[in-house]
Design a protein around this motif. Sequence first.
Motif, PDB file in Angstrom:
ATOM      1  N   TYR A   1      40.039  57.486  25.354  1.00 38.89           N
ATOM      2  CA  TYR A   1      40.604  56.478  24.443  1.00 38.89           C
ATOM      3  C   TYR A   1      40.220  55.081  24.919  1.00 38.89           C
ATOM      4  CZ  TYR A   1      43.943  54.022  21.468  1.00 38.89           C
ATOM      5  OH  TYR A   1      44.516  53.184  20.544  1.00 38.89           O
ATOM      6  N   ASN A   2      40.385  54.818  26.250  1.00 39.73           N
ATOM      7  CA  ASN A   2      40.006  53.506  26.802  1.00 39.73           C
ATOM      8  C   ASN A   2      38.521  53.227  26.613  1.00 39.73           C
ATOM      9  OD1 ASN A   2      42.529  52.801  27.579  1.00 39.73           O
ATOM     10  ND2 ASN A   2      42.226  53.148  29.786  1.00 39.73           N
ATOM     11  N   ALA A   3      37.710  54.276  26.840  1.00 42.78           N
ATOM     12  CA  ALA A   3      36.252  54.098  26.705  1.00 42.78           C
ATOM     13  C   ALA A   3      35.883  53.679  25.282  1.00 42.78           C
ATOM     14  CB  ALA A   3      35.548  55.400  27.085  1.00 42.78           C
ATOM     15  N   LEU A   4      36.633  54.215  24.304  1.00 40.95           N
ATOM     16  CA  LEU A   4      36.367  53.844  22.914  1.00 40.95           C
ATOM     17  C   LEU A   4      36.911  52.443  22.625  1.00 40.95           C
ATOM     18  CD1 LEU A   4      37.367  57.237  21.212  1.00 40.95           C
ATOM     19  CD2 LEU A   4      35.065  56.439  21.814  1.00 40.95           C
ATOM     20  N   LYS A   5      38.141  52.182  23.204  1.00 36.76           N
ATOM     21  CA  LYS A   5      38.822  50.918  22.908  1.00 36.76           C
ATOM     22  C   LYS A   5      38.072  49.720  23.478  1.00 36.76           C
ATOM     23  CE  LYS A   5      42.887  49.968  24.865  1.00 36.76           C
ATOM     24  NZ  LYS A   5      44.325  50.096  25.119  1.00 36.76           N
ATOM     25  N   PHE A   6      37.631  49.837  24.738  1.00 36.41           N
ATOM     26  CA  PHE A   6      36.992  48.685  25.375  1.00 36.41           C
ATOM     27  C   PHE A   6      35.478  48.722  25.183  1.00 36.41           C
ATOM     28  CE2 PHE A   6      41.031  49.351  27.634  1.00 36.41           C
ATOM     29  CZ  PHE A   6      41.621  48.105  27.412  1.00 36.41           C
ATOM     30  N   HIS A   7      35.054  48.910  23.913  1.00 37.09           N
ATOM     31  CA  HIS A   7      33.610  48.954  23.677  1.00 37.09           C
ATOM     32  C   HIS A   7      33.110  47.554  23.316  1.00 37.09           C
ATOM     33  CE1 HIS A   7      34.777  49.060  19.391  1.00 37.09           C
ATOM     34  NE2 HIS A   7      33.567  48.539  19.198  1.00 37.09           N
TER      35      HIS A   7
ATOM     36  N   ARG B   1      31.990  58.313  31.659  1.00 38.11           N
ATOM     37  CA  ARG B   1      31.138  57.109  31.644  1.00 38.11           C
ATOM     38  C   ARG B   1      31.065  56.518  30.233  1.00 38.11           C
ATOM     39  NH1 ARG B   1      25.973  59.193  32.980  1.00 38.11           N
ATOM     40  NH2 ARG B   1      25.491  59.130  30.748  1.00 38.11           N
ATOM     41  N   ASP B   2      31.195  55.155  30.145  1.00 35.16           N
ATOM     42  CA  ASP B   2      31.033  54.517  28.827  1.00 35.16           C
ATOM     43  C   ASP B   2      30.029  53.374  28.916  1.00 35.16           C
ATOM     44  OD1 ASP B   2      32.283  52.016  29.568  1.00 35.16           O
ATOM     45  OD2 ASP B   2      34.238  53.021  29.417  1.00 35.16           O
ATOM     46  N   ASN B   3      29.686  52.808  27.750  1.00 34.47           N
ATOM     47  CA  ASN B   3      28.763  51.670  27.713  1.00 34.47           C
ATOM     48  C   ASN B   3      29.494  50.422  27.201  1.00 34.47           C
ATOM     49  OD1 ASN B   3      29.176  52.611  25.170  1.00 34.47           O
ATOM     50  ND2 ASN B   3      27.069  52.257  24.434  1.00 34.47           N
TER      51      ASN B   3
ATOM     52  N   ARG C   1      43.768  46.874  40.511  1.00 35.13           N
ATOM     53  CA  ARG C   1      44.921  46.426  39.735  1.00 35.13           C
ATOM     54  C   ARG C   1      45.135  47.241  38.461  1.00 35.13           C
ATOM     55  NH1 ARG C   1      45.296  40.133  38.353  1.00 35.13           N
ATOM     56  NH2 ARG C   1      45.806  40.705  36.223  1.00 35.13           N
ATOM     57  N   ILE C   2      44.030  47.650  37.827  1.00 37.80           N
ATOM     58  CA  ILE C   2      44.158  48.299  36.522  1.00 37.80           C
ATOM     59  C   ILE C   2      44.933  49.619  36.566  1.00 37.80           C
ATOM     60  CG2 ILE C   2      42.142  47.252  35.415  1.00 37.80           C
ATOM     61  CD1 ILE C   2      40.539  49.728  36.220  1.00 37.80           C
ATOM     62  N   PHE C   3      45.083  50.199  37.778  1.00 41.94           N
ATOM     63  CA  PHE C   3      45.808  51.477  37.871  1.00 41.94           C
ATOM     64  C   PHE C   3      47.315  51.268  38.050  1.00 41.94           C
ATOM     65  CE2 PHE C   3      41.470  52.533  39.228  1.00 41.94           C
ATOM     66  CZ  PHE C   3      41.184  53.554  38.332  1.00 41.94           C
TER      67      PHE C   3
ATOM     68  N   GLN D   1      49.831  46.663  34.148  1.00 45.70           N
ATOM     69  CA  GLN D   1      48.813  45.661  34.497  1.00 45.70           C
ATOM     70  C   GLN D   1      47.650  45.821  33.528  1.00 45.70           C
ATOM     71  OE1 GLN D   1      48.801  43.278  36.793  1.00 45.70           O
ATOM     72  NE2 GLN D   1      50.779  43.802  37.734  1.00 45.70           N
ATOM     73  N   ARG D   2      47.330  44.734  32.815  1.00 42.27           N
ATOM     74  CA  ARG D   2      46.167  44.795  31.927  1.00 42.27           C
ATOM     75  C   ARG D   2      45.399  43.491  32.029  1.00 42.27           C
ATOM     76  NH1 ARG D   2      47.008  44.043  26.596  1.00 42.27           N
ATOM     77  NH2 ARG D   2      45.879  45.977  26.229  1.00 42.27           N
ATOM     78  N   LEU D   3      44.184  43.479  31.538  1.00 45.47           N
ATOM     79  CA  LEU D   3      43.314  42.333  31.762  1.00 45.47           C
ATOM     80  C   LEU D   3      43.114  41.502  30.492  1.00 45.47           C
ATOM     81  CD1 LEU D   3      40.580  44.207  33.889  1.00 45.47           C
ATOM     82  CD2 LEU D   3      42.630  43.030  34.705  1.00 45.47           C
ATOM     83  N   HIS D   4      43.734  41.954  29.407  1.00 46.70           N
ATOM     84  CA  HIS D   4      43.459  41.270  28.135  1.00 46.70           C
ATOM     85  C   HIS D   4      44.739  40.942  27.399  1.00 46.70           C
ATOM     86  CE1 HIS D   4      39.297  42.476  28.708  1.00 46.70           C
ATOM     87  NE2 HIS D   4      39.783  43.663  29.060  1.00 46.70           N
ATOM     88  N   LYS D   5      44.584  39.910  26.511  1.00 50.84           N
ATOM     89  CA  LYS D   5      45.722  39.586  25.633  1.00 50.84           C
ATOM     90  C   LYS D   5      45.861  40.708  24.615  1.00 50.84           C
ATOM     91  CE  LYS D   5      45.669  34.556  25.671  1.00 50.84           C
ATOM     92  NZ  LYS D   5      44.295  33.991  25.506  1.00 50.84           N
TER      93      LYS D   5
ATOM     94  N   GLY E   1      47.761  47.574  23.498  1.00 50.54           N
ATOM     95  CA  GLY E   1      48.069  48.426  24.669  1.00 50.54           C
ATOM     96  C   GLY E   1      49.117  47.795  25.547  1.00 50.54           C
ATOM     97  N   THR E   2      49.761  48.648  26.391  1.00 53.34           N
ATOM     98  CA  THR E   2      50.833  48.167  27.283  1.00 53.34           C
ATOM     99  C   THR E   2      50.416  48.175  28.751  1.00 53.34           C
ATOM    100  OG1 THR E   2      51.684  50.412  27.427  1.00 53.34           O
ATOM    101  CG2 THR E   2      52.695  48.964  25.790  1.00 53.34           C
ATOM    102  N   GLY E   3      49.283  48.718  29.033  1.00 61.84           N
ATOM    103  CA  GLY E   3      48.846  48.764  30.442  1.00 61.84           C
ATOM    104  C   GLY E   3      49.431  49.933  31.210  1.00 61.84           C
ATOM    105  N   ILE E   4      49.706  51.039  30.487  1.00 55.74           N
ATOM    106  CA  ILE E   4      50.316  52.169  31.183  1.00 55.74           C
ATOM    107  C   ILE E   4      49.354  53.356  31.281  1.00 55.74           C
ATOM    108  CG2 ILE E   4      51.365  53.392  29.213  1.00 55.74           C
ATOM    109  CD1 ILE E   4      53.930  53.242  31.268  1.00 55.74           C
ATOM    110  N   GLY E   5      48.277  53.321  30.435  1.00 54.55           N
ATOM    111  CA  GLY E   5      47.360  54.470  30.342  1.00 54.55           C
ATOM    112  C   GLY E   5      46.798  54.905  31.684  1.00 54.55           C
ATOM    113  N   LEU E   6      46.232  53.973  32.461  1.00 55.13           N
ATOM    114  CA  LEU E   6      45.607  54.344  33.736  1.00 55.13           C
ATOM    115  C   LEU E   6      46.659  54.713  34.792  1.00 55.13           C
ATOM    116  CD1 LEU E   6      42.595  51.850  34.008  1.00 55.13           C
ATOM    117  CD2 LEU E   6      42.555  54.277  33.422  1.00 55.13           C
ATOM    118  N   ALA E   7      47.843  54.051  34.706  1.00 54.30           N
ATOM    119  CA  ALA E   7      48.919  54.391  35.653  1.00 54.30           C
ATOM    120  C   ALA E   7      49.311  55.857  35.469  1.00 54.30           C
ATOM    121  CB  ALA E   7      50.113  53.489  35.434  1.00 54.30           C
TER     122      ALA E   7
END
Length: 754
Positions: free
Chosen positions: A657-663, A687-689, A700-702, A706-710, A716-722
């Motif tokens: 999902y993240n790989a698709l979202k942060f394209h 792996r994504d591009n 930090r992302i885990f 914690q997320r890096l974007h507005k 997103g809430t920043g919970i996926g990787l955690a």
Amino acid sequence: MESKESIIIIDDDESTCKTLALIFKKQGYEIETVGTGHEALKKVKERDFNLAILDVKLPDIEGVELLEPLKKTRPFMDIMMITEMGTLETAIYALNNGASSYITKPLKMDDILNAISVFIEEQKIKKQSQKSNDITTNENILIVDDDESTCKTLALIFNKKGYNVQTAGTGYEALEIARKNSFNLALLDIKLPDVEGIELLVPLKKMHPDMETMMMTAYSSLETVIRALNKGASAYIMKPLEIDDILNKISTLFEKQRLIVGKKELEQELAYQALLVENVSDAIISTDKNLKIKSWNKAAENMYGWNSDEVIGKSLPEIIPEEYPYAQKGEVNEQIFENGFWMGEINQKKRDNTLINIFSSSTLIRDNMGKIQGVVTINQDFTKRKKVELKLIKETEKIKKYLDIAGVILVALDKRGNIVMLNKKGYEILQYTEGELIGRNWFDIYIPKENPKEIYEIFKKLMRNESQNTEFYENSILTKSGEEMIIAWHSTLLYDNNGEIIGTLSSGGDITELKKGEQDLLSTLENLKEVNSELERFAYVASHDLQEPLRMITSFIQLLEKRYKDKLDEEANEFITFIVDGAKRMQLMISDLLFYSRIGRKEKEFSQLDINIILENVISNLRIKIEESNAKITHDHLPILIGNEAEFVQLLQNLIYNALKFHRKEETPVVHISAKFQKNQWIFSVRDNGIGIDSQFFDRIFIIFQRLHKKEEYDGTGIGLAICKKIIERHDGKIWVESEVGKGSTFYFSIPKK
Ligand code: ADP
């Protein structure tokens, strides 16, 4: 058996008499039985017997008291004593007072017949040896020593020389063996567990008058040697044993035996004594009471370089100048003349002025009236041995120096667990003064908790070669002040030249602090786990309970918006929108948090998972998102492994999902999933591009929320990787990322093979 030997049985127990009589008669012996001492004396006066079998207890007299009168009446009759079991003293007393042998109650017939036949056989041999000079070439030797290794070593050497050998460990055993076999020589240790070696001399001689006896003694018991020689020992040897010396003495003794056969007793004895004095390796010097030399044997000639005819009549102190390293000259003579004996170490000058180390013993000789006749001195040259000893001491000191530098305890134990050597560090750790512990038993300083008896048993087994050597182990010891120390030991067994185990050498490192640290670490870890699960419980309860009031806020704000939208001004409407937005977001975060804290609350339900199938499910869950973005998802063949199915679906779903979202806007998303097996674990990669991540944010992302974007850029809430991290950790794996901004990211995770 054709025999005219006559036997008298003296025993008040009728049944013993009858049984013995029956058996002996069958063997062809002529038998007479009597029940009292008086009857016995009367019968013996009337006629001669070859043998008397004498009970130790008679109604009218003690059996042993009968020995003397019987012997007086019939000096050539042999007497065999019947003694009670376990009363060796009586047996010895009997043998000392005229008995030729003894048998023990309860009587065993085989035993008796055997004893008698040995005895009769000996009589025959005696008769024969008077007729001819025939001597059996195979000499039989009996070794009596409780030290097994001495017995073994000697037996080995004697066997090689062609002698037959039997060994005994106690006086009792020795007498038992001697009763059943005849020997040419008995080697007796001076100290036996049950009796003094000297005490055996007379009994053995009684049983085998032609047998030679030789005492084995340590330096310190030279006095005993003199006693032994007085009691009839033929010779003595010093411990530590010198094989050449022994073989030399033995062949001399056997030579003597050959000599005496057929000669008159006095002649034999004289010949023998001359032979012995001439052949021993010790200098034997006799002087008169003014210390003028009277005799000077061959060994003295060799030792000092003076021939006997050059020194006879001269003053001994003038011929051999002496130095006393441990005593005053005057003292020695004083001791000899006052106490009758002196023994010790001296240094003497030879004819060529070289100095030799001597172990000397001098005995004062008196005549029957008690008048001083002179002094007999026996000198043993141990210069060579002394040199070796000194070298050994030097070597030992050198080794000790090395050992003292060592930063660990080094301890050598003998077979009994007594400390033979302990280095400086050992004394330091155990808090004893150097040298204090030598000779003490190591197992006395173990702490009680460790069960010293059990450990000692293990050690003893090890020494008997009955168990495997444990080379490494840890245990506690107690210092002098009672402090407990934990020591890590490495041990090796020590062997002598014959390959026999003689002890252990161990090195021990003090790991008390280390162990304490380990313990501290463990308890910190335990604490951390506690805190962690406490936090998880809190997150769960909080997120769960917060949902309800939040739902209420949201629904009433929505109601407010619906009903009063037109009645409020622009600004108020805008505020309401913010509140609704905030509440929605908060609701999302709380439900995420709840979801997060639920992972792992349940028991681990693990099963075999085919990751290819799991991935298929994930792709179908994400179908709409994939179609929207026109993404291309590929994968290698994926493994089958043990894991939790729902969690694996969640894991892969979040990552894809993240790989698709942060394209990147300009690129269609391409995602590739693969796995390889490496060092017993599966390493997965997604792996994504996409947009990539700056390396400073890799950790930090885990972290939760914690997320890096507005949220306007990417929702997103920043919970996926955690969540991913938590799932991986429950599978004992790790998760990490490699990425380059503007190029793409690869998320890796490892799953150990179960
Ligand atoms: P969310 O996706 O809800 O923000 P995540 O925990 O899934 O929360 O991700 C945390 C942050 O990690 C994201 O906000 C994003 O900045 C970064 N990130 C996650 N996956 C990727 C990816 N595939 N490419 C680039 N950045 C990513």
